[in-house]
Scaffold this active site. Structure first.
Site, PDB file in Angstrom:
ATOM      1  N   ASP A 111       0.708  -1.049   0.276  1.00  0.00           N
ATOM      2  CA  ASP A 111      -0.090   0.067   0.085  1.00  0.00           C
ATOM      3  C   ASP A 111       0.730   1.148  -0.086  1.00  0.00           C
ATOM      4  O   ASP A 111       1.626   1.324   0.753  1.00  0.00           O
ATOM      5  CB  ASP A 111      -0.968  -0.033   1.233  1.00  0.00           C
ATOM      6  CG  ASP A 111      -2.152   0.487   1.209  1.00  0.00           C
ATOM      7  OD1 ASP A 111      -2.379   1.720   0.810  1.00  0.00           O
ATOM      8  OD2 ASP A 111      -3.053   0.025   1.596  1.00  0.00           O
ATOM      9  N   ASP A 113      -3.032   4.754  -2.329  1.00  0.00           N
ATOM     10  CA  ASP A 113      -3.939   5.247  -1.280  1.00  0.00           C
ATOM     11  C   ASP A 113      -4.340   6.789  -1.670  1.00  0.00           C
ATOM     12  O   ASP A 113      -3.547   7.608  -1.918  1.00  0.00           O
ATOM     13  CB  ASP A 113      -3.384   5.269   0.072  1.00  0.00           C
ATOM     14  CG  ASP A 113      -4.301   5.774   1.106  1.00  0.00           C
ATOM     15  OD1 ASP A 113      -5.361   4.894   1.534  1.00  0.00           O
ATOM     16  OD2 ASP A 113      -3.986   6.741   1.826  1.00  0.00           O
ATOM     17  N   HIS A 154     -10.830  -2.605   4.092  1.00  0.00           N
ATOM     18  CA  HIS A 154     -10.782  -2.231   5.582  1.00  0.00           C
ATOM     19  C   HIS A 154     -11.376  -0.835   5.972  1.00  0.00           C
ATOM     20  O   HIS A 154     -11.251  -0.664   7.198  1.00  0.00           O
ATOM     21  CB  HIS A 154      -9.221  -1.928   5.956  1.00  0.00           C
ATOM     22  CG  HIS A 154      -8.540  -0.882   5.173  1.00  0.00           C
ATOM     23  ND1 HIS A 154      -8.489  -1.051   3.830  1.00  0.00           N
ATOM     24  CD2 HIS A 154      -8.199   0.276   5.575  1.00  0.00           C
ATOM     25  CE1 HIS A 154      -7.774   0.209   3.013  1.00  0.00           C
ATOM     26  NE2 HIS A 154      -7.683   1.011   4.390  1.00  0.00           N
ATOM     27  N   ASP A 155     -12.197  -0.182   5.078  1.00  0.00           N
ATOM     28  CA  ASP A 155     -12.674   1.271   5.363  1.00  0.00           C
ATOM     29  C   ASP A 155     -14.203   1.020   5.337  1.00  0.00           C
ATOM     30  O   ASP A 155     -15.061   1.694   5.343  1.00  0.00           O
ATOM     31  CB  ASP A 155     -12.232   2.195   4.386  1.00  0.00           C
ATOM     32  CG  ASP A 155     -11.196   2.532   4.387  1.00  0.00           C
ATOM     33  OD1 ASP A 155     -10.344   2.519   5.345  1.00  0.00           O
ATOM     34  OD2 ASP A 155     -10.406   3.033   3.266  1.00  0.00           O
ATOM     35  N   GLU A 177      -6.725   3.970  -5.160  1.00  0.00           N
ATOM     36  CA  GLU A 177      -7.922   4.408  -4.501  1.00  0.00           C
ATOM     37  C   GLU A 177      -8.445   5.529  -4.924  1.00  0.00           C
ATOM     38  O   GLU A 177      -7.611   6.638  -4.742  1.00  0.00           O
ATOM     39  CB  GLU A 177      -8.014   4.066  -2.941  1.00  0.00           C
ATOM     40  CG  GLU A 177      -9.212   4.449  -2.301  1.00  0.00           C
ATOM     41  CD  GLU A 177      -9.016   5.178  -0.799  1.00  0.00           C
ATOM     42  OE1 GLU A 177      -9.939   4.775   0.096  1.00  0.00           O
ATOM     43  OE2 GLU A 177      -7.903   5.794  -0.465  1.00  0.00           O
TER      44      GLU A 177
HETATM   45  C1  GLC Z   1      -7.655   5.429   2.535  1.00  0.00           C
HETATM   46  C2  GLC Z   1      -7.414   4.068   3.368  1.00  0.00           C
HETATM   47  C3  GLC Z   1      -8.001   4.558   4.625  1.00  0.00           C
HETATM   48  C4  GLC Z   1      -6.986   5.711   5.278  1.00  0.00           C
HETATM   49  C5  GLC Z   1      -6.951   6.944   4.628  1.00  0.00           C
HETATM   50  C6  GLC Z   1      -5.904   8.059   4.751  1.00  0.00           C
HETATM   51  O1  GLC Z   1      -8.955   5.994   2.426  1.00  0.00           O
HETATM   52  O2  GLC Z   1      -8.033   3.164   2.852  1.00  0.00           O
HETATM   53  O3  GLC Z   1      -7.874   3.555   5.722  1.00  0.00           O
HETATM   54  O4  GLC Z   1      -7.430   6.004   6.712  1.00  0.00           O
HETATM   55  O5  GLC Z   1      -6.743   6.594   3.159  1.00  0.00           O
HETATM   56  O6  GLC Z   1      -4.813   7.499   4.635  1.00  0.00           O
END
Ligand code: GLC
Length: 567
Positions: free
Chosen positions: A118, A219, A347-348, A275
């Site tokens: 990641d 990310d 995980h979110d 993402e």
């Molecule tokens: C992304 C991750 C999340 C994190 C955020 C800040 O959305 O998936 O878990 O809190 O970025 O890095």
């Protein structure tokens, strides 16, 4: 996909006259996402570690997986569980060592599995040496590595609200200036306009490529480009405006990303999945495929259908099925020439069995129904740990029992917006990220076999029945259903390459779509209600049922019934 090394091209068309299409390794199998902190603890510390992942590689392999995506395992103060990084090229001792990591790469490789890291490149931790230097004065060599702005101590430069709540600006005494943080205060945003910053980030990614990783999940990438001028946004009732509305997907971002691709991804046998909340399906061609920068993109349209007003705490108890189908179909169509990462959990997100089906739906039927969609849409299926066991949401009593920084922030905003504790907790129970972060349930022993110590987050109380060991023994379990479906998908030319078409898109009860390759067709049909629905018979004429979540067959759909047919 042009610059990637192509492996094992398959002629999936058999004798067809169409040209053979290049199929990459990451298109042929699923990806399994691991949240290492909650996976398996081998030391008794109460948090999972890399040796725990090594121990479970055979289990992961049994799911037909070609890659494991690990959420961040770098050195971190863990304010946001590793998404606040203090060293991009070192493993946090809580997870293990670089030697453990190398062993994981080797052991996974021996099983035909690659490790995907990641990359959290919008921000670092406020404990990262870069930030410590940057904040020390206005004229140090890294003074310009973050986003600094002048202002009066009690008056932030703009009304932007951070994604986890509170102002997106934090005052720094040393510099007598504010710094910008899109997420938590402890996650200052990097200044991508500075070429030295970009070079340092590319070097860190290349460090992991040299160690043999198979790709990257990138990310929060939509936030790296900031607007030329910082101005107030249209205020919500509390006077603030989400930073997302002001900075996500700012024009010019693609220039950074194209450079990123050239300097890191090109010429390597890896895949990338970014993402990208807010990239719309029609924008996808700039982001993925021949002309794009990544191989795949997680966009959020199908998981955001519950939030018609934007704010997550004003969610819709019942969303329109046609909106959900429309979102998935738009993505399938927009990635026809490229590729799509299919996901319902990460995980979110909360557990999918609690989200996509109405209250009262059978959890096991729901898990199997979603699996049928996951493995039959066009793209790489992403399985999130526990999804393959049918994990459900947990509900902790009070907001103080939650670890998730986002839930705590959203709870505060919701309360300030007038919701009662009870109303705010309903939202937290349903959508907290901790729902996905409760420990893996390996067996029915103490702490579900996750740890011999005290788990960092409570184990879900259904672990006696819902766990990997019991499900492995039960031939009708969600786990065995995943294994069978995944193997079927990996071996099906129709499912890997076939065209997607949605049928009956206005129907608010059924989701029906087909995948077609030459004269072969696969049909997936799911009843999203808790009542009987009649079959649109003509679709199934001459088709053979190959999978179903009920063991017998009727000439109508029962509650949560899902079927896959072959023609
Ligand atoms: C992304 C991750 C999340 C994190 C955020 C800040 O959305 O998936 O878990 O809190 O970025 O890095």
């Amino acid at each position: 996909m042009t610059a990637m090394t192509m492996i094992e091209p398959m002629n999936l068309l058999g004798n067809s006259t169409e040209a053979a299409e290049k199929i990459f390794w990451w298109q042929k199998k699923s990806v399994y996402q691991i949240y290492p902190k909650s996976f398996l603890d081998t030391t008794g510390s109460g948090t999972g570690d890399l040796r725990g992942v090594i121990q479970k590689l055979d289990y992961i392999k049994s799911l037909g997986v070609g890659a494991i995506w690990l959420t961040p395992i770098y050195v971190s103060p863990m304010v946001d569980n590793g998404y606040d990084i203090a060293d991009y090229t070192a493993i946090d001792p809580r997870f293990g060592t670089l030697e453990d990591f190398d062993e994981l790469i080797a052991e996974a490789k021996a099983r035909g599995i690659k490790i995907v890291m990641d990359l959290v490149y919008n921000h670092t931790s406020d404990k990262h040496p870069w930030f410590l230097e940057s904040k020390s004065s206005r004229d140090n060599p890294k003074a310009d590595w973050y986003i600094w702005r002048d202002g009066e101590k009690n008056s932030a430069p703009t009304n932007w609200r951070a994604i986890f709540g509170g102002s997106a600006w934090q005052w720094c005494e040393e510099r007598q200036q504010f710094y910008l943080h899109t997420f938590a205060t402890a996650q200052p945003d990097l200044n991508w306009e500075n070429p030295d910053v970009r070079r340092a980030l590319y070097d860190a990614a290349n460090f992991w490529i040299k160690r043999g990783v198979g790709g990257f999940r990138i990310d929060a990438i939509v936030y790296i480009k900031k607007p030329a001028e910082f101005v107030d946004g249209v205020a919500d009732s509390d006077g603030t405006c989400s930073v997302h509305n002001m900075t996500a997907n700012t024009p010019g971002i693609l220039d950074f990303l194209r450079e990123f691709k050239r300097e890191v991804f090109d010429g390597h046998d890896i895949f990338t999945v970014a993402e990208a909340n807010s990239v719309k399906p029609e924008e996808l061609p700039d982001w993925v495929g021949e002309r794009g920068v990544f191989n795949m993109l997680f966009e959020f349209s199908h998981v955001n259908v519950m939030f018609p007003h934007g704010e997550v705490w004003h969610y819709a108890e019942l969303f329109k099925l046609s909106d959900f189908k429309q979102a998935l179909t738009a993505s399938q169509v927009a990635t026809r020439e490229s590729w799509y990462p299919i996901y319902f959990e990460n995980h979110d997100k909360p557990r999918s069995v609690n989200i996509f089906f109405p209250h009262g739906s059978d959890k096991i039927l729901a898990a199997k129904a979603l699996a049928m969609i996951l493995f039959t849409l066009r793209g790489t299926p992403f399985i999130y740990q526990g999804e393959e066991l049918g994990f459900a949401n947990a509900a902790f009593k009070s907001i103080d029992d939650y670890d998730d920084i986002s839930s705590r922030g959203q709870y505060d905003i919701a309360r300030a917006d007038g919701l009662s504790d009870k109303q705010a907790m309903r939202f937290v129970h349903k959508f907290s990220r901790d729902n996905a972060r409760t420990p893996m349930q390996w067996n029915s022993s103490a702490n579900a076999g996750f740890t011999t110590g005290k788990p960092w987050l409570p184990v879900h109380d259904d672990f006696k029945t819902c766990n990997a060991e019991s499900e492995a023994r039960d031939k009708n379990s969600v786990l065995n259903f995943y294994r069978t479906l995944s193997a079927f998908r990996n071996g099906s030319d129709v499912l890997i390459r076939g065209e997607y078409e949605e049928l009956y898109h206005d129907n608010e009860e059924l989701f029906i779509f087909t995948r077609t390759l030459g004269d072969k067709k696969i049909i997936t049909a799911v009843n999203f209600t808790t009542h009987d629905v009649s079959l649109p018979a003509k679709i199934f004429d001459g088709a053979r049922k190959i999978f179903g979540n009920y063991s017998d067959e009727k000439n109508y759909f029962r509650a949560t019934e899902a079927m896959i047919y072959e023609l």
